[in-house]
Design an enzyme around this catalytic site. Sequence first.
Site, PDB file in Angstrom:
ATOM      1  N   GLU A 121       0.854  -1.197   0.000  1.00  7.52           N
ATOM      2  CA  GLU A 121       0.000   0.000   0.000  1.00  7.52           C
ATOM      3  C   GLU A 121       0.883   1.236   0.000  1.00  7.52           C
ATOM      4  OE1 GLU A 121      -2.113  -0.301   3.675  1.00  7.52           O
ATOM      5  OE2 GLU A 121      -3.346  -1.963   2.980  1.00  7.52           O
ATOM      6  N   LYS A 123       2.245   4.610   1.491  1.00  8.66           N
ATOM      7  CA  LYS A 123       2.383   5.120   2.862  1.00  8.66           C
ATOM      8  C   LYS A 123       2.174   6.632   2.814  1.00  8.66           C
ATOM      9  CE  LYS A 123       5.411   4.709   6.888  1.00  8.66           C
ATOM     10  NZ  LYS A 123       5.467   6.103   7.306  1.00  8.66           N
ATOM     11  N   ASP A 125       1.781  10.332   3.966  1.00  7.34           N
ATOM     12  CA  ASP A 125       2.468  11.073   5.010  1.00  7.34           C
ATOM     13  C   ASP A 125       1.469  11.979   5.727  1.00  7.34           C
ATOM     14  OD1 ASP A 125       4.708  11.561   6.391  1.00  7.34           O
ATOM     15  OD2 ASP A 125       5.704  12.770   4.861  1.00  7.34           O
ATOM     16  N   TYR A 234      -6.667   1.876   6.508  1.00  7.77           N
ATOM     17  CA  TYR A 234      -5.831   0.774   6.029  1.00  7.77           C
ATOM     18  C   TYR A 234      -5.776  -0.416   6.980  1.00  7.77           C
ATOM     19  CZ  TYR A 234      -2.704   3.600   8.925  1.00  7.77           C
ATOM     20  OH  TYR A 234      -2.175   4.344   9.944  1.00  7.77           O
ATOM     21  N   LYS A 322      10.921   2.821   2.595  1.00 10.49           N
ATOM     22  CA  LYS A 322      10.989   4.275   2.419  1.00 10.49           C
ATOM     23  C   LYS A 322      11.677   4.598   1.102  1.00 10.49           C
ATOM     24  CE  LYS A 322      10.891   6.736   6.141  1.00 10.49           C
ATOM     25  NZ  LYS A 322       9.961   7.675   6.747  1.00 10.49           N
ATOM     26  N   CYS A 416      40.013  34.398 -15.360  1.00 10.43           N
ATOM     27  CA  CYS A 416      39.311  33.242 -15.899  1.00 10.43           C
ATOM     28  C   CYS A 416      40.124  31.975 -15.605  1.00 10.43           C
ATOM     29  CB  CYS A 416      39.133  33.397 -17.402  1.00 10.43           C
ATOM     30  SG  CYS A 416      38.552  31.877 -18.173  1.00 10.43           S
ATOM     31  N   CYS A 419      41.396  30.666 -19.381  1.00 10.61           N
ATOM     32  CA  CYS A 419      42.353  31.389 -20.231  1.00 10.61           C
ATOM     33  C   CYS A 419      43.151  32.431 -19.453  1.00 10.61           C
ATOM     34  CB  CYS A 419      41.623  32.070 -21.389  1.00 10.61           C
ATOM     35  SG  CYS A 419      40.588  33.456 -20.876  1.00 10.61           S
ATOM     36  N   CYS A 434      33.816  35.814 -18.621  1.00  6.91           N
ATOM     37  CA  CYS A 434      35.104  35.906 -19.292  1.00  6.91           C
ATOM     38  C   CYS A 434      34.764  36.403 -20.685  1.00  6.91           C
ATOM     39  CB  CYS A 434      35.760  34.528 -19.350  1.00  6.91           C
ATOM     40  SG  CYS A 434      37.068  34.430 -20.592  1.00  6.91           S
ATOM     41  N   CYS A 439      38.746  31.972 -25.419  1.00  5.41           N
ATOM     42  CA  CYS A 439      38.977  31.220 -24.172  1.00  5.41           C
ATOM     43  C   CYS A 439      38.683  29.727 -24.410  1.00  5.41           C
ATOM     44  CB  CYS A 439      38.075  31.782 -23.082  1.00  5.41           C
ATOM     45  SG  CYS A 439      37.976  30.719 -21.634  1.00  5.41           S
TER      46      CYS A 439
END
Length: 675
Positions: A121, A123, A125, A234, A322, A416, A419, A434, A439
């Site tokens: 089933e 679960k 929360d 349940y 879980k 950078c 480069c 940059c 580069c």
Amino acid sequence: MTRPDRKRDIRQARARIESLREEIRYHNKRYYVLNDPVISDREFDRLMAELAELEARYPALITPDSPTQRVGGEPSKEFPTVVHAVPMLSLTNTYSGEEVEAFDARVRRALDLDRVAYVAELKIDGVAVSLRYEGGVLVQGSTRGDGTRGDDITPNLRTIKSIPLRLSTADSDLLDIEVRGEVYLSRAAFKELNEVRRKEGEPLFANPRNAAAGSLKLLDSRLVAQRQLEICTYGVGEASAARLTTHVDVLSALKDIGLRVGEHWERCDGPGEVLRYCEVWAERKGGLPYDIDGVVVKVDDLDSRRLLGSTTKSPRWAIAYKFPAEEAMTTIIDIVAQVGRTGIVTPVAVLEPVEVSGSTVSRATLHNIDEIKRKDIRVGDVVAIEKGGEVIPKVNRVIVERRTGKEQPFSMPGKCPSCKGRLVRHEGEVAVRCENVACPAQVRGRILHFASRNAMDIEGLGPALVDQLVEGGLAKDFSDLYRLKLEELSGLERMGEKSAGNLLREIERSKEGSFTRLLFAIGIRQVGLHAAGILAERFGSLDGLASATRGELEASEGIGPTIAGSIISFFGSPENRAVLAGLREAGVNPVQDTAPRRRPLAGKTFVITGTLEGYARDDARQRLVDLGARVTSSVSEKTDFLVVGANPGSKLKKARALGVQIIDEAEFRRLIGDR
Ligand code: IVH
């Protein structure tokens, strides 16, 4: 063992027990009260297990206030106390297929059976409650409390519309029954409730579970009535007269007498089927209107359950599986600055690899320096990370409580990292860039984008290979790809003559792609697949687009001043013009058929669900619209096709029920004419 030894052992055990209890109390509070846990569920379970084991070895050290001695929250003073006729136990958590199989093995051993049937089933929360009916009338409703004693919250439960005040049954065996179930709030009702609270300046609930628990504790049941609580039952607590033999019987009896039961439970023949159910729901859970945090697995046969019995805390005939945590905790090993194809420098956290939502994660984007400062993220920090809708996970928060003092703040490099050129931050922008078009990191990014699936689709040209091409000076821009030679390629690492030959064929083949693809591939800022399609149709070729005026561009449907400006500036740059000349020279110059659009999907209605691998949702939608289709957001009788990607939601079920034609991504691709 000698007496002094034994004494020393007890002393050590007592010290450890006390420190474990203190730690567990602290984490309980972080979790339940503050809703800000600093350890994972699994770590918490480990602490509890160690404490329980020590207490089992030294029973004299057990105290009534030990965290092991209660199941849930304590009964409160505001409500009368109910003593449960049958204790309301909790479930042992499991986190893996192996643990579920081990559970099945334990059950089979104890029952001396080869095969055991289970019911799986969802679960939900929420909050566990007990409903007592006498002569078919609801006489009492209570919370679980500590498992033995709970709060009498009858007036509050009576406000929940899905709880019948009188059972609808003529079956006298079922008139006196104590039913167990979960009270919860749907995600939509939770959002609505918080919206109201925000407006009224009241503190917000952190999640639907807390909101449901908070609602049931209200002293004024008229307020509870406004909360849209629901119930899913349940199980049965006390039911002396009922002649039920399996859990499947129980669920159908509950439904018969007018109670709501889950609609998704399944009878499973053995652990294999149980695990399949768990996998399916781990994927589909997002499509449910309420939160679930796992699956409950129960032995179906009720006599077998009696044989198996329970420990003081949980039944031996059931477990909770879980789902893998959506949020995980891990350590930041390093923060590196990564330069993308547009020159934007993004800080990226390098992580101690950790499992999140079923996959291993070792990097997370930190977006920009402001974000790092705002969240105060440092190298060495333990952080909570989450895999959201995007491919790259993000860092949610720093677990400040786990700082050791050795953590190092990060600052953006001044140069950078690729480069060593100057980095600039424009007025009003958070991004650092940059600006050197040559580069290597940018070149690498541009080539990877050029070769990617929706662009030129050059298979086999991945990051490792592009790195070698750029570093070895073989490719300074993407037009160089078309000048690569077999000898050059086959000399590279992990490249034989055969794969080099394949790659060259792929590169050659890419010349046949459409102008739309090329236009997307060259990486004009703001020009995605959608805009590329419009522009290709309107201007026909690179030359046509390059000579378009701002006015002509903006006159195209969907092209605004930003895109127009970006196109003008792209073609205004001598570097870009040189790269495009290189492409033309190599024979990459597709021309779009600018004849009026064909609309082969005119009159057809599509819905898209789940994540497509090769298309962003908007692009997929646009492609369909371009072909004349209508794309709507929900499935109805009018829907002709449902396009299904990974992790589809409830739309899939609805489409099946309505007999809508369902197509997967491969069929979708064929339908819109992509290779
Ligand atoms: S059976 C002794 N079935 O999970 C058996 N519990 O950790 C106890 N829950 O207290 C419960 N959905 O609050 C069962 N389908 C389900 C459930 C479920 C949610 C909650 C319930 C329970 C907790 C166990």
